[in-house]
Design a protein around this motif. Structure first.
Motif, PDB file in Angstrom:
ATOM      1  N   PRO A  70       0.785  -1.237   0.000  1.00 26.02           N
ATOM      2  CA  PRO A  70       0.000   0.000   0.000  1.00 26.02           C
ATOM      3  C   PRO A  70       0.817   1.286   0.000  1.00 26.02           C
ATOM      4  O   PRO A  70       0.334   2.321  -0.455  1.00 26.02           O
ATOM      5  CB  PRO A  70      -0.837  -0.107   1.282  1.00 26.02           C
ATOM      6  CG  PRO A  70      -0.926  -1.567   1.557  1.00 26.02           C
ATOM      7  CD  PRO A  70       0.387  -2.133   1.079  1.00 26.02           C
ATOM      8  N   SER A  71       2.048   1.220   0.476  1.00 26.29           N
ATOM      9  CA  SER A  71       2.869   2.430   0.541  1.00 26.29           C
ATOM     10  C   SER A  71       3.458   2.822  -0.811  1.00 26.29           C
ATOM     11  O   SER A  71       3.939   3.944  -0.973  1.00 26.29           O
ATOM     12  CB  SER A  71       4.018   2.229   1.532  1.00 26.29           C
ATOM     13  OG  SER A  71       4.927   1.249   1.046  1.00 26.29           O
ATOM     14  N   SER A  72       3.415   1.927  -1.777  1.00 20.38           N
ATOM     15  CA  SER A  72       4.100   2.157  -3.044  1.00 20.38           C
ATOM     16  C   SER A  72       3.452   3.255  -3.882  1.00 20.38           C
ATOM     17  O   SER A  72       2.255   3.520  -3.789  1.00 20.38           O
ATOM     18  CB  SER A  72       4.147   0.858  -3.865  1.00 20.38           C
ATOM     19  OG  SER A  72       2.862   0.531  -4.332  1.00 20.38           O
ATOM     20  N   THR A  73       4.275   3.862  -4.710  1.00 20.47           N
ATOM     21  CA  THR A  73       3.794   4.868  -5.652  1.00 20.47           C
ATOM     22  C   THR A  73       2.820   4.235  -6.641  1.00 20.47           C
ATOM     23  O   THR A  73       1.820   4.852  -7.011  1.00 20.47           O
ATOM     24  CB  THR A  73       4.979   5.502  -6.407  1.00 20.47           C
ATOM     25  OG1 THR A  73       5.859   6.080  -5.454  1.00 20.47           O
ATOM     26  CG2 THR A  73       4.524   6.554  -7.388  1.00 20.47           C
ATOM     27  N   ALA A  74       3.103   2.995  -7.033  1.00 22.45           N
ATOM     28  CA  ALA A  74       2.212   2.300  -7.971  1.00 22.45           C
ATOM     29  C   ALA A  74       0.817   2.135  -7.366  1.00 22.45           C
ATOM     30  O   ALA A  74      -0.191   2.315  -8.063  1.00 22.45           O
ATOM     31  CB  ALA A  74       2.788   0.942  -8.341  1.00 22.45           C
ATOM     32  N   CYS A  75       0.747   1.848  -6.078  1.00 26.75           N
ATOM     33  CA  CYS A  75      -0.560   1.710  -5.419  1.00 26.75           C
ATOM     34  C   CYS A  75      -1.255   3.063  -5.350  1.00 26.75           C
ATOM     35  O   CYS A  75      -2.447   3.165  -5.653  1.00 26.75           O
ATOM     36  CB  CYS A  75      -0.391   1.127  -4.020  1.00 26.75           C
ATOM     37  SG  CYS A  75      -1.969   0.878  -3.165  1.00 26.75           S
ATOM     38  N   SER A  76      -0.527   4.073  -4.965  1.00 22.40           N
ATOM     39  CA  SER A  76      -1.103   5.417  -4.885  1.00 22.40           C
ATOM     40  C   SER A  76      -1.653   5.848  -6.242  1.00 22.40           C
ATOM     41  O   SER A  76      -2.758   6.390  -6.336  1.00 22.40           O
ATOM     42  CB  SER A  76      -0.044   6.406  -4.405  1.00 22.40           C
ATOM     43  OG  SER A  76      -0.551   7.708  -4.372  1.00 22.40           O
ATOM     44  N   ASP A  77      -0.892   5.576  -7.293  1.00 16.25           N
ATOM     45  CA  ASP A  77      -1.338   5.908  -8.649  1.00 16.25           C
ATOM     46  C   ASP A  77      -2.597   5.117  -9.024  1.00 16.25           C
ATOM     47  O   ASP A  77      -3.524   5.660  -9.636  1.00 16.25           O
ATOM     48  CB  ASP A  77      -0.234   5.630  -9.674  1.00 16.25           C
ATOM     49  CG  ASP A  77       0.945   6.588  -9.551  1.00 16.25           C
ATOM     50  OD1 ASP A  77       0.821   7.618  -8.857  1.00 16.25           O
ATOM     51  OD2 ASP A  77       2.012   6.282 -10.143  1.00 16.25           O
ATOM     52  N   ALA A  78      -2.628   3.838  -8.636  1.00 14.45           N
ATOM     53  CA  ALA A  78      -3.787   2.995  -8.935  1.00 14.45           C
ATOM     54  C   ALA A  78      -5.033   3.511  -8.207  1.00 14.45           C
ATOM     55  O   ALA A  78      -6.118   3.573  -8.789  1.00 14.45           O
ATOM     56  CB  ALA A  78      -3.507   1.546  -8.540  1.00 14.45           C
ATOM     57  N   ILE A 118      -6.039   8.066   2.485  1.00 15.29           N
ATOM     58  CA  ILE A 118      -5.539   9.446   2.531  1.00 15.29           C
ATOM     59  C   ILE A 118      -5.262   9.875   3.972  1.00 15.29           C
ATOM     60  O   ILE A 118      -4.179  10.371   4.284  1.00 15.29           O
ATOM     61  CB  ILE A 118      -6.542  10.407   1.862  1.00 15.29           C
ATOM     62  CG1 ILE A 118      -6.601  10.142   0.353  1.00 15.29           C
ATOM     63  CG2 ILE A 118      -6.177  11.860   2.142  1.00 15.29           C
ATOM     64  CD1 ILE A 118      -7.772  10.816  -0.350  1.00 15.29           C
ATOM     65  N   ASN A 119      -6.249   9.680   4.846  1.00 18.79           N
ATOM     66  CA  ASN A 119      -6.125  10.152   6.226  1.00 18.79           C
ATOM     67  C   ASN A 119      -5.013   9.461   7.004  1.00 18.79           C
ATOM     68  O   ASN A 119      -4.405  10.072   7.888  1.00 18.79           O
ATOM     69  CB  ASN A 119      -7.456   9.983   6.976  1.00 18.79           C
ATOM     70  CG  ASN A 119      -8.542  10.881   6.431  1.00 18.79           C
ATOM     71  OD1 ASN A 119      -8.284  11.848   5.720  1.00 18.79           O
ATOM     72  ND2 ASN A 119      -9.787  10.550   6.736  1.00 18.79           N
ATOM     73  N   GLU A 120      -4.738   8.206   6.682  1.00 19.97           N
ATOM     74  CA  GLU A 120      -3.667   7.463   7.359  1.00 19.97           C
ATOM     75  C   GLU A 120      -2.296   7.749   6.743  1.00 19.97           C
ATOM     76  O   GLU A 120      -1.293   7.274   7.250  1.00 19.97           O
ATOM     77  CB  GLU A 120      -3.953   5.958   7.334  1.00 19.97           C
ATOM     78  CG  GLU A 120      -5.151   5.542   8.151  1.00 19.97           C
ATOM     79  CD  GLU A 120      -4.954   5.724   9.649  1.00 19.97           C
ATOM     80  OE1 GLU A 120      -3.826   5.557  10.144  1.00 19.97           O
ATOM     81  OE2 GLU A 120      -5.952   6.049  10.326  1.00 19.97           O
ATOM     82  N   GLY A 121      -2.275   8.500   5.655  1.00 18.22           N
ATOM     83  CA  GLY A 121      -1.008   8.823   4.998  1.00 18.22           C
ATOM     84  C   GLY A 121      -0.314   7.583   4.467  1.00 18.22           C
ATOM     85  O   GLY A 121       0.911   7.441   4.587  1.00 18.22           O
ATOM     86  N   CYS A 122      -1.075   6.695   3.882  1.00 21.57           N
ATOM     87  CA  CYS A 122      -0.552   5.403   3.445  1.00 21.57           C
ATOM     88  C   CYS A 122       0.506   5.506   2.340  1.00 21.57           C
ATOM     89  O   CYS A 122       1.488   4.766   2.352  1.00 21.57           O
ATOM     90  CB  CYS A 122      -1.700   4.515   2.976  1.00 21.57           C
ATOM     91  SG  CYS A 122      -2.915   4.191   4.275  1.00 21.57           S
ATOM     92  N   ALA A 123       0.301   6.403   1.405  1.00 18.48           N
ATOM     93  CA  ALA A 123       1.242   6.542   0.290  1.00 18.48           C
ATOM     94  C   ALA A 123       2.600   6.975   0.824  1.00 18.48           C
ATOM     95  O   ALA A 123       2.724   7.986   1.502  1.00 18.48           O
ATOM     96  CB  ALA A 123       0.717   7.549  -0.720  1.00 18.48           C
ATOM     97  N   GLY A 124       3.599   6.178   0.536  1.00 19.11           N
ATOM     98  CA  GLY A 124       4.967   6.516   0.926  1.00 19.11           C
ATOM     99  C   GLY A 124       5.328   6.163   2.362  1.00 19.11           C
ATOM    100  O   GLY A 124       6.468   6.373   2.776  1.00 19.11           O
TER     101      GLY A 124
END
Length: 158
Positions: A70-78, A118-124
């Motif tokens: 879940p932290s990956s850029t690919a996941c955030s983009d998806a 978003i609220n948990e700041g998962c990306a990155g």
């Protein structure tokens, strides 16, 4: 799951019947006033499903695999790709004036999962990859995109 499969098969059958009945021989003895109303409604609804199911499929791409982390850029983009399409579908449903109960419920679940992401700041955030992290709720988005295609088809039958 079996109910959704049956509903999808019924949608396909209704679409095929609608296509073969769209010529001048439609006034045959088989259609009843209820069937005609359902066929007319389905034709309009199928346009919505026909437009949005391919968009959902394209947006989903490799999202399930990408969001194993879940932290990956690919996941955030998806997540961004899928939710952009989902938000567009939500707007299209509102504009259609039709009731898409299951589809709307699925959209709400996906929007809730997006807010957690978003609220948990998962990306990155490497902590997002912990199986106990709330960020794993991103699966409601990645798998939800496939589920949404089925619920949309089912709601088109209703």
């Amino acid at each position: 799951m079996r109910t959704r499969t049956i509903a999808a098969a019924l949608l396909l059958a209704a679409a095929l019947i609608g296509c073969s009945s769209s010529s001048d021989d439609k006034p045959a003895a088989k259609p009843t006033p209820t069937t005609d109303a359902t066929a007319d409604s389905t034709v309009e609804d199928v346009k919505l499903e026909t437009e949005w199911a391919p968009k959902l499929a394209a947006a989903q791409g490799d999202a399930t695999a990408d969001c194993m982390t879940p932290s990956s850029t690919a996941c955030s983009d998806a997540v961004d790709r899928i939710m952009t399409v989902v938000d567009g579908l939500d707007t299209a449903i509102e504009q259609s004036g039709k009731r898409y109960a299951q589809t709307t419920a699925q959209i709400v679940q996906m929007q809730d999962a997006e807010q957690v992401y978003i609220n948990e700041g998962c990306a990155g955030d490497p902590a997002a990859d912990d199986p106990n992290s709330p960020c794993t709720k991103v699966v409601a988005i990645t798998v939800g995109a496939s589920t949404l295609q089925m619920t949309l088809a089912t709601d088109d039958l209703a």
